[in-house]
Structures are given as structure tokens and as C-alpha cells.
Design an enzyme around this catalytic site. Structure first.
Site, short mmCIF file in Angstrom:
data_model
loop_
_atom_site.label_atom_id
_atom_site.label_comp_id
_atom_site.label_asym_id
_atom_site.label_seq_id
_atom_site.Cartn_x
_atom_site.Cartn_y
_atom_site.Cartn_z
N HIS A 75 0.86 -1.20 0.00
CA HIS A 75 0.00 0.00 0.00
C HIS A 75 0.89 1.24 0.00
O HIS A 75 1.47 1.60 1.02
CB HIS A 75 -0.92 -0.03 1.23
N LYS A 80 1.92 10.40 -5.64
CA LYS A 80 1.92 11.61 -4.80
C LYS A 80 3.30 11.91 -4.21
O LYS A 80 3.54 13.01 -3.75
CB LYS A 80 0.98 11.41 -3.59
N HIS A 226 -9.56 2.06 0.67
CA HIS A 226 -9.18 2.89 1.82
C HIS A 226 -10.46 3.03 2.64
O HIS A 226 -11.47 3.48 2.12
CB HIS A 226 -8.76 4.29 1.39
N GLU A 229 -10.47 6.00 7.66
CA GLU A 229 -9.21 6.64 8.10
C GLU A 229 -9.59 7.86 8.92
O GLU A 229 -9.39 9.01 8.52
CB GLU A 229 -8.37 7.01 6.88
N ASP A 327 2.44 3.39 2.84
CA ASP A 327 1.52 4.48 2.54
C ASP A 327 2.29 5.65 1.92
O ASP A 327 3.12 5.44 1.07
CB ASP A 327 0.73 4.88 3.79
ZN LIG Z 1 -3.25 5.11 1.26
#
Ligand SMILES: [Zn+2]
Length: 433
Positions: A75, A80, A226, A229, A327
Site C-alpha cells: 500500500h 503523490k 481505503h 481513516e 503508505d
Molecule cells: Zn493510502
């Protein structure tokens, strides 16, 4: 230290019981056994218990140092990654991250920008010893048309070094535009990707989930969510995903990330959710570094009071496959990080108490994510497998997890690789505000 011939014998290494099936007995209190590894032409020809008297003269004696299989990072967000210098998170909150990343995407994510940052990230992951990596790809229009072709080219360029997988990423409200979402699912299928969304507690969540499952079934895609969160105990989309998997009779693999709110909910609700998650065959990945960073971030600069991670121990006890992963890296969702899975495991051990006993937790960064990603023979060390492993200085968990092990040796197809981390300055020209 590792002969550059592709064929040799390493004597007196520590292999972990949970990662080296068939190793037999003689494990120390950390779960390690002393072993010899015979490497022949890039493959592991044999693993045997270490016996000093039987060690051939030409074997390299490694003095009991730990050898782990190369890591699997299931993951990440390498589309990004590394935008922090030009787009920091203004306040360290989840909303701050969402808005900053969205604005940067709209303004700056050309194919070249995405490609250069992705390649930078992959070079980091490779140097740290990662062998397979799944990235989410922001797929809000028109970004999907830009990022997916870049991803496909990157996967080709990296084949043999990092097995790269991609999952689309969009808020589940995006599924309301059926025509557009169905086109995206087709695009993802054409790229042999994974179908992913971010679930929120929207009023039509069940209906939207049904549509996501229908598209996954139609195209034969695995799913990657996802979910939850947040610290909001009303966030129960993990349970909704499990229910949708059950009533749709879904047979593919489902990975769910985060599930932070579960740790805040009353015990009876938690038990009900975990029952359903186990029954539906979901796997869960925790992102401990990102969760620690974003969750319980307080606007008034007071101290956070919870760790942000989900209930991995309770899940594993029920047979739910659990992983931990990187992440985000140096973007508004997480200001730090370098796709170093040893760092992730070290931090996870501290944040999630993956110790005393360590048990089979090392599988959470190796064998378990490999299974979720359908990668046979990744994440374990066994005869007949690829000689893809990492040689550390540490000889016990306390030695291994106390230092960054920046001088670890990464062996791929039997040979030690160049472990050159890319220079941050390479990205400077992309970071001009
Ligand atoms: Zn993520």
C-alpha cells in the site's frame, strides 16, 4: 561479502521460522534458526540447518547475521510521493492533506512530473530491499488519463527489479457517475490493475459498493479499499465492505487499508465487524506511520492521545491476513518516509506492539502481502525459490530493530545490488512553487 558469481554458499545465517518453511527445529527465543544457504545461478538451491563441522571451506561464514526475504510493500502512493517541498500540509490534518494533494494534482501532475517522482520512489524502495510494490493512483478525471499510461510504462521499465501493481483511487461518491466509473473500471482492467475506492459514510454507500463489486466481478478485478481513516466511531465502512463482499458472493481478493475508527468502537461492534471481515475473506493493511502522523492531530497544538492504528492483533487471532505498509512518502499525507520497509516494520513493532513474542509478525511485510498481491514465492526463503534476500548486521530482533541498518546488503537473483539512494536534488526543478 556476497561473492559476485551468482553461485556460492552462505553459512551460519539466521533465518526466521515464519519466513522459511521447512527449516525444522532449533529456533532461538526470537524464532531464528542458524542455517546455511546454497545459491546456484540466482536461485536458492538448498537451505539446511547450520552445522559447523559440516561447513565446506569455501562457504562464507556470516556469524549469525539475520537474512530476511525481500520486502513486499502492498500500500503506497508513489504518484503523490515527494511533492512536500512545493505543497506541504498546512496543519498536519487529514483535511489539510486531502486539499493540498488535490490542488497539487490539478496544477502540476503532468505525465513527466508523475513519471519522475515515481521513478525516484521506486529507486528508493529497490535500494532498501523491496521486491514488489502496489501503488494507488489518483484517478479523478482527468488524472486517470495521465497517470495510468505512466504507470504501465513504469511497470515495464522496472520489471525484474520491482513487481509493480496499480490500484485506482477515488472517493466512492465518484462511483455515482456510473458511465465514467464503468469506463475507469475498463481502463483499470486493460492495465491489469486493481479496482480501488475510498469509502465514506455517504447515505448511498451500500448501493455504491454494490456497483463497485459488480464492476470488479464483470472485469475479474481484485479490490483495494481505503476505509475509515478517521477517529469517528460512526465510520463503519469496513463492515459495509465485508457485507457487500458476502452478499455479492465475491471470489477475488480484497485488501482494506487503515480501518482506524475500529480501534475506537465498542467491543461488541468490533466483534461483529471482525466476524464479518473474517467470513468474507478480507485482508487488512495497517499504515502505522501515516496513522500516527494524521490521526488525533489537534488544531490547538495539544498532545495526541491515541496511536491511530487498527486492531491488527485481534484480526490476526481470527485468521484475517494482516499486513503493514508504507503508505505516503514526503507528501501532504505524511511529511516523511522513504519506502523503507525495515523502517515500517521497526515503527510498526513499536506502535502496534508486534513483539514479546514476535511470533509470525515478520510475515506482515513479506509473505502475507505477497499472497494478497497474488505473488507466488515472494516473501519467503525456500529451496527452489529466487535468491532475493537482505543480509543485515543484526543477529537478534533487538539488534536488527535498534539501528537503521543503512549498510544492509540487498541480494537480487543471487547478486548484491548497488544500493544507491537517489539524491533529493534530482527533484528540485519539479519543486519550484
Ligand atoms: Zn493510502
Amino acid at each position: 561479502m556476497i561473492p559476485n558469481t551468482g553461485s556460492y554458499r552462505l553459512a551460519n545465517v539466521r533465518l526466521h521460522a515464519s519466513l522459511s518453511p521447512g527449516l525444522g527445529a532449533g529456533f532461538d527465543r526470537d524464532g531464528f534458526a542458524l542455517a546455511d544457504i546454497t545459491v546456484t545461478e540466482g536461485k536458492i538451491a538448498a537451505i539446511s540447518a547450520h552445522r559447523r563441522a559440516a561447513t565446506p571451506l569455501d562457504a562464507v561464514d556470516l556469524g549469525g547475521r539475520i537474512v530476511l526475504p525481500c520486502f513486499v510493500d502492498c500500500h503506497t502512493h508513489i504518484d503523490k510521493g515527494h511533492i512536500w517541498p512545493r505543497k506541504p500540509n498546512p496543519d498536519g490534518t487529514f483535511m489539510g492533506a486531502l486539499n493540498a494533494a488535490g490542488a497539487d494534482r490539478a496544477a502540476r501532475w503532468s505525465a513527466e512530473d508523475v513519471a519522475r517522482r515515481m521513478d525516484f520512489s521506486l529507486r528508493c524502495a529497490y535500494a532498501h530491499g523491496t521486491r514488489a510494490l502496489r501503488t494507488h493512483l489518483d484517478s479523478v478525471a482527468p488524472q486517470e488519463e495521465i497517470s495510468w499510461p505512466v504507470f504501465e510504462a513504469m511497470r515495464e521499465a522496472w520489471r525484474g527489479r520491482i513487481e509493480l501493481q496499480g490500484a485506482c483511487l477515488l472517493g466512492i461518491e465518484g462511483v455515482r457517475d456510473r458511465k465514467w466509473f464503468d469506463r475507469l473500471a475498463k481502463r483499470v482492467a486493460a492495465a491489469k490493475g486493481v479496482l480501488g475506492v475510498v469509502t465514506y459514510m455517504v447515505p448511498d454507500l451500500e448501493e455504491l459498493l454494490d456497483h463497485v463489486f459488480a464492476q470488479a466481478i464483470k472485469h475479474g478485478l481484485d479490490l483495494d479499499f481505503h476505509a475509515d481513516e478517521t477517529d469517528d466511531i460512526a465510520a463503519i465502512s469496513l463492515k459495509k465492505i465485508a457485507e457487500a463482499a458476502l452478499w455479492n458472493g465475491f471470489e477475488g481478493k480484497i485488501l482494506v487499508g487503515h480501518c482506524c475508527s475500529l480501534a475506537r468502537q465498542p467491543d461488541l461492534d468490533v466483534l461483529d465487524t471482525l466476524d464479518k471481515v473474517a467470513k468474507a475473506g478480507l485482508a487488512v493493511v495497517s499504515l502505522p506511520m501515516c496513522n500516527l502522523y494524521l490521526q488525533d492531530r489537534r488544531a490547538d497544538q495539544t498532545t495526541p492521545r491515541w496511536r491511530g492504528v487498527t486492531l491488527l492483533h485481534e484480526m490476526k487471532a481470527r485468521g484475517i491476513p494482516v499486513a503493514v505498509a508504507s503508505d505516503n512518502t514526503r507528501d501532504p499525507f505524511y511529511a516523511y518516509g522513504d519506502l523503507d520497509m525495515l523502517e515500517v516494520y521497526r515503527m510498526a513493532t513499536r506502535i502496534l506492539h508486534l513483539d514479546h513474542p514476535v511470533s509470525d509478525w515478520p510475515q506482515a511485510v513479506t509473505a502475507t502481502p505477497a499472497k494478497v498481491m497474488r505473488l507466488d514465492r515472494f516473501g519467503t526463503l525456500a529451496s527452489g525459490g529466487d535468491a532475493d534476500f537482505i543480509l543485515f548486521k543484526g543477529r537478534s530482533w533487538t539488534e536488527l530493530l535498534s539501528r537503521p541498518e543503512s549498510d544492509r546488503i540487498v541480494v537480487r537473483a543471487g547478486r548484491a545490488i548497488e544500493r544507491q539512494l537517489p539524491d533529493y536534488a534530482e527533484l528540485d526543478e519539479l519543486m519550484v512553487e
